[in-house]
Design an enzyme around this catalytic site. Structure first.
Site, PDB file in Angstrom:
ATOM      1  NE  ARG A   1      -3.881   0.447   2.084  1.00 14.69           N
ATOM      2  CZ  ARG A   1      -4.625   0.910   3.164  1.00 14.69           C
ATOM      3  NH1 ARG A   1      -4.624   0.403   4.313  1.00 14.69           N
ATOM      4  NH2 ARG A   1      -5.076   2.027   3.021  1.00 14.69           N
TER       5      ARG A   1
ATOM      6  CB  CYS B   1      -1.950   4.121   9.304  1.00 14.77           C
ATOM      7  SG  CYS B   1      -3.277   4.833  10.165  1.00 14.77           S
TER       8      CYS B   1
END
Length: 286
Positions: free
Chosen positions: A183, A242
């Site tokens: 990611r 995040c």
């Protein structure tokens, strides 16, 4: 009573006198938002109260406006939850989930720290470790006497987008991205409309904080691992992010436990960063 302010193991937590501890069940499943509530209703640590990520540890009712997928709750809402739970300053709080603290025990821990609560610890290994150790569970809904709590969040614990962009560009701040490497690199993006990472961010997947058994690595291992990434930077110049500001708290907790204290959170994280199309996006390893 202050037993621990970061992590607590199952044996120590199980031995705490019931009148001296507040257990908090923060189990959550991103794929099934109601699963945590169902799991809690089925069984939980004796006396544990429920804290749901979407309902109690985020403000999902207010339009995001760039605050990310899990915007921070207000201090007044967190105060209301603490009051309903019967929190008192003399209680050791032990919070757990079923994901090694990442969803969403570390988020609760960080909110508590932001509110000035020092006697809050994440149960190392969480629900799986408690069950594996054969410790008791039940399905009894606790009846706790409500208290009157008023907390204020310390704004110094968070960083806003403009400060973050300037700080990273100048080298004054070091940004750590807690998402898994694919990611971060932009190879996959299952949750947000844009893939990649904030230019200048470094990758520190939160999963690196845990060993193969789902327990936090030792303080020495954590310190060595983070120092290998942040180098000479002061921990107070480190900012965590995040996808939505939840698993980043796992890195905050790990650094704090390792003695690397004072790092901060970019709460909107990637989902908030990309809400402004003028902000840069990087892919790959850097």
């Amino acid at each position: 009573m202050l037993i621990s302010r970061t992590l607590i193991d199952v044996a120590l937590a199980a031995d705490l006198p019931p009148d001296d501890v507040l257990f908090v069940d923060a189990r959550f499943d991103l794929a099934q938002a109601d699963k945590g509530d169902r799991d809690y209703a089925h069984s939980h640590l004796p006396g544990a109260v429920r804290a749901d990520l979407d309902r109690d540890l985020a403000d999902m009712a207010t339009p995001s406006n760039g605050r990310g997928r899990h915007p921070l709750p207000s201090a007044s809402d967190f105060s209301a939850w603490l009051s309903k739970a019967g929190w008192r300053p003399d209680l050791q709080v032990v919070v757990y989930d079923a994901a090694g603290g990442a969803l969403a025990a570390a988020r609760f821990w960080w909110l508590a720290r932001l509110a000035g609560l020092d006697n809050v610890a994440v149960l190392d290994g969480g629900w799986p470790a408690w069950v594996a150790a054969g410790r008791p569970v039940d399905a009894v809904l606790p009846l706790r006497e409500a208290t009157s709590v008023h907390v204020v969040f310390d704004d110094a614990g968070t960083v806003h987008a403009d400060e973050l962009a300037e700080g990273v560009a100048s080298g004054r701040l070091l940004l750590l991205d807690a998402r898994a490497a694919p990611r971060y690199k932009g190879e996959v993006e299952p949750l947000d409309p844009v893939a990649g990472h904030v230019p200048g961010a470094r990758n520190r997947p939160f999963g690196d904080n845990l060993d193969v058994g789902g327990l936090f690595r030792t303080k020495e291992e954590q310190c060595l691992g983070f120092r290998g990434i942040i180098g000479p930077h002061d921990p107070q110049d480190v900012v965590h992010m995040c996808g939505s500001g939840v698993t980043a708290c796992h890195n905050l907790l790990a650094m704090e436990h390792a003695g690397l204290c004072g790092s901060r959170l970019y709460a909107p994280s990637w989902s908030g960063w990309i809400s402004d199309p003028s902000r840069g996006v990087a892919t790959g390893d850097h």
